[in-house]
Design a protein around this motif. Sequence first.
Motif, PDB file in Angstrom:
ATOM      1  N   MET A  17       1.023  -1.158  -0.081  1.00 13.14           N
ATOM      2  CA  MET A  17       0.204   0.061   0.090  1.00 13.14           C
ATOM      3  C   MET A  17       0.910   1.170  -0.064  1.00 13.14           C
ATOM      4  N   LYS A  18       0.544   2.157  -0.829  1.00 12.94           N
ATOM      5  CA  LYS A  18       1.375   3.410  -0.680  1.00 12.94           C
ATOM      6  C   LYS A  18       0.337   4.219  -0.292  1.00 12.94           C
ATOM      7  N   LYS A  19       0.959   5.493   0.399  1.00  9.79           N
ATOM      8  CA  LYS A  19       0.277   6.574   1.151  1.00  9.79           C
ATOM      9  C   LYS A  19       0.333   7.503   0.438  1.00  9.79           C
ATOM     10  N   TYR A  20      -0.941   8.636   0.528  1.00 10.94           N
ATOM     11  CA  TYR A  20      -0.905   9.832  -0.186  1.00 10.94           C
ATOM     12  C   TYR A  20      -1.393  10.678   0.683  1.00 10.94           C
ATOM     13  N   ILE A  21      -1.213  12.070   0.095  1.00  6.67           N
ATOM     14  CA  ILE A  21      -1.682  13.070   0.608  1.00  6.67           C
ATOM     15  C   ILE A  21      -2.546  13.665  -0.342  1.00  6.67           C
ATOM     16  N   VAL A  22      -3.875  13.956  -0.157  1.00  9.58           N
ATOM     17  CA  VAL A  22      -5.084  14.429  -1.261  1.00  9.58           C
ATOM     18  C   VAL A  22      -5.516  15.638  -0.553  1.00  9.58           C
ATOM     19  N   LEU A  23      -5.681  16.548  -1.593  1.00  8.78           N
ATOM     20  CA  LEU A  23      -6.307  17.989  -1.477  1.00  8.78           C
ATOM     21  C   LEU A  23      -7.299  18.318  -2.340  1.00  8.78           C
ATOM     22  N   LEU A  24      -8.269  18.437  -1.692  1.00  9.05           N
ATOM     23  CA  LEU A  24      -9.496  18.837  -2.179  1.00  9.05           C
ATOM     24  C   LEU A  24      -9.898  20.303  -2.586  1.00  9.05           C
ATOM     25  N   ARG A  25     -10.120  20.914  -3.764  1.00 11.63           N
ATOM     26  CA  ARG A  25     -10.252  22.425  -4.061  1.00 11.63           C
ATOM     27  C   ARG A  25     -11.534  22.878  -3.953  1.00 11.63           C
TER      28      ARG A  25
ATOM     29  N   LYS B 100       2.234  19.947   8.846  1.00 12.38           N
ATOM     30  CA  LYS B 100       1.419  19.132   9.567  1.00 12.38           C
ATOM     31  C   LYS B 100       0.761  17.967   8.757  1.00 12.38           C
ATOM     32  N   LEU B 101       0.529  18.123   7.447  1.00 14.97           N
ATOM     33  CA  LEU B 101      -0.018  16.900   6.659  1.00 14.97           C
ATOM     34  C   LEU B 101       1.184  15.835   6.546  1.00 14.97           C
ATOM     35  N   LEU B 102       2.434  16.353   6.204  1.00 13.41           N
ATOM     36  CA  LEU B 102       3.576  15.498   6.387  1.00 13.41           C
ATOM     37  C   LEU B 102       3.661  14.933   7.731  1.00 13.41           C
ATOM     38  N   GLU B 103       3.478  15.568   8.697  1.00 15.03           N
ATOM     39  CA  GLU B 103       3.497  14.839   9.936  1.00 15.03           C
ATOM     40  C   GLU B 103       2.541  13.613   9.988  1.00 15.03           C
ATOM     41  N   LEU B 104       1.514  13.888  10.023  1.00 16.19           N
ATOM     42  CA  LEU B 104       0.407  13.018  10.003  1.00 16.19           C
ATOM     43  C   LEU B 104       0.671  11.840   9.262  1.00 16.19           C
ATOM     44  N   ALA B 105       1.034  12.239   7.847  1.00 19.22           N
ATOM     45  CA  ALA B 105       1.159  10.880   6.889  1.00 19.22           C
ATOM     46  C   ALA B 105       2.347  10.282   7.331  1.00 19.22           C
ATOM     47  N   LYS B 106       3.268  10.639   8.180  1.00 21.98           N
ATOM     48  CA  LYS B 106       4.587   9.935   8.535  1.00 21.98           C
ATOM     49  C   LYS B 106       4.178   8.909   9.806  1.00 21.98           C
TER      50      LYS B 106
ATOM     51  N   PRO C  98     -12.465  19.412  -7.560  1.00 22.25           N
ATOM     52  CA  PRO C  98     -11.293  18.990  -7.990  1.00 22.25           C
ATOM     53  C   PRO C  98     -10.412  18.304  -7.096  1.00 22.25           C
ATOM     54  N   VAL C  99      -9.632  17.316  -7.411  1.00 19.89           N
ATOM     55  CA  VAL C  99      -8.869  16.515  -6.290  1.00 19.89           C
ATOM     56  C   VAL C  99      -7.163  16.558  -6.937  1.00 19.89           C
ATOM     57  N   ILE C 100      -6.140  16.929  -5.970  1.00 20.48           N
ATOM     58  CA  ILE C 100      -4.774  17.214  -6.303  1.00 20.48           C
ATOM     59  C   ILE C 100      -4.316  16.077  -5.247  1.00 20.48           C
ATOM     60  N   ILE C 101      -3.144  15.182  -5.855  1.00 19.85           N
ATOM     61  CA  ILE C 101      -2.633  14.184  -4.936  1.00 19.85           C
ATOM     62  C   ILE C 101      -1.142  14.307  -5.178  1.00 19.85           C
ATOM     63  N   ARG C 102      -0.568  13.882  -4.029  1.00 20.60           N
ATOM     64  CA  ARG C 102       0.993  13.680  -3.935  1.00 20.60           C
ATOM     65  C   ARG C 102       1.210  12.496  -3.101  1.00 20.60           C
ATOM     66  N   THR C 103       2.261  12.026  -3.484  1.00 18.27           N
ATOM     67  CA  THR C 103       2.951  10.955  -2.568  1.00 18.27           C
ATOM     68  C   THR C 103       3.903  11.554  -1.733  1.00 18.27           C
ATOM     69  N   ILE C 104       4.070  10.621  -0.444  1.00 13.85           N
ATOM     70  CA  ILE C 104       4.755  11.296   0.653  1.00 13.85           C
ATOM     71  C   ILE C 104       6.160  11.852   0.176  1.00 13.85           C
ATOM     72  N   PRO C 105       7.089  10.849  -0.536  1.00 14.29           N
ATOM     73  CA  PRO C 105       8.238  11.562  -1.189  1.00 14.29           C
ATOM     74  C   PRO C 105       8.190  13.009  -1.913  1.00 14.29           C
ATOM     75  N   GLU C 106       6.864  13.132  -2.769  1.00 14.62           N
ATOM     76  CA  GLU C 106       6.635  14.025  -3.607  1.00 14.62           C
ATOM     77  C   GLU C 106       6.513  15.397  -2.881  1.00 14.62           C
ATOM     78  N   TRP C 107       5.599  15.284  -1.502  1.00 16.58           N
ATOM     79  CA  TRP C 107       5.435  16.175  -0.575  1.00 16.58           C
ATOM     80  C   TRP C 107       6.556  16.681   0.094  1.00 16.58           C
ATOM     81  N   GLU C 108       7.523  15.928   0.632  1.00 11.62           N
ATOM     82  CA  GLU C 108       8.696  16.167   1.240  1.00 11.62           C
ATOM     83  C   GLU C 108       9.625  17.073   0.078  1.00 11.62           C
ATOM     84  N   LYS C 109       9.561  16.473  -0.856  1.00  7.89           N
ATOM     85  CA  LYS C 109      10.385  17.469  -1.996  1.00  7.89           C
ATOM     86  C   LYS C 109       9.796  18.875  -2.290  1.00  7.89           C
TER      87      LYS C 109
END
Length: 172
Positions: free
Chosen positions: A1-9, A166-172, A73-84
């Motif tokens: 399973m891959k973890k994602y951060i998802v943002l709704l517009r 905070k989203l990165l912290e929660l995702a980790k 609209p939905v925008i999504i990033r992986t954790i490594p993308e978010w960190e970058k």
Amino acid sequence: MKKYIVLLRGINVSGKNKLPMAELRNLLNDLGFKNVQTYIQSGNIILESEKLKSEICKIIENGILDKFGYDVPVIIRTIPEWEKVIESYHFSTKNEKIVAFSFLNKVPEETIIEIKNIGEDKYKVDNDVVYLNCPSGFGKTKLTNNSIEKKLKVIATTRNLRTTLKLLELAK
């Protein structure tokens, strides 16, 4: 399973597109996503899935439309993308109240946002993110989601530094 951060517009903004987070979490669980978490009322989600990012966006968009009647609209990033994104911030983060990130649904063809009289506010378009530094304050800046979308021909949703961290912290 891959973890994602998802943002709704554009949900829960000025009384429009009301979407209770408990109901959103239930919907996402019903749609088959795992370990679903939301953060504050502005459409920030962390979830796990085996699916591709593009599939996840379509599933969530269609699910919200079917259940709530909103075209979101939905925008999504992986954790490594978010960190970058966080690591690549182009300006000083000394005053965190003026730091934000506009996440884009695709890489724009243009990298110039032509807006007159933006004062000391600064931006940098880098790949699928616009880095914002707005000493005038986010309530006064002309570098809004709407202006970014219009000028770059993309969908954008903006998060401040505190929420982004905070989203990165929660995702980790």
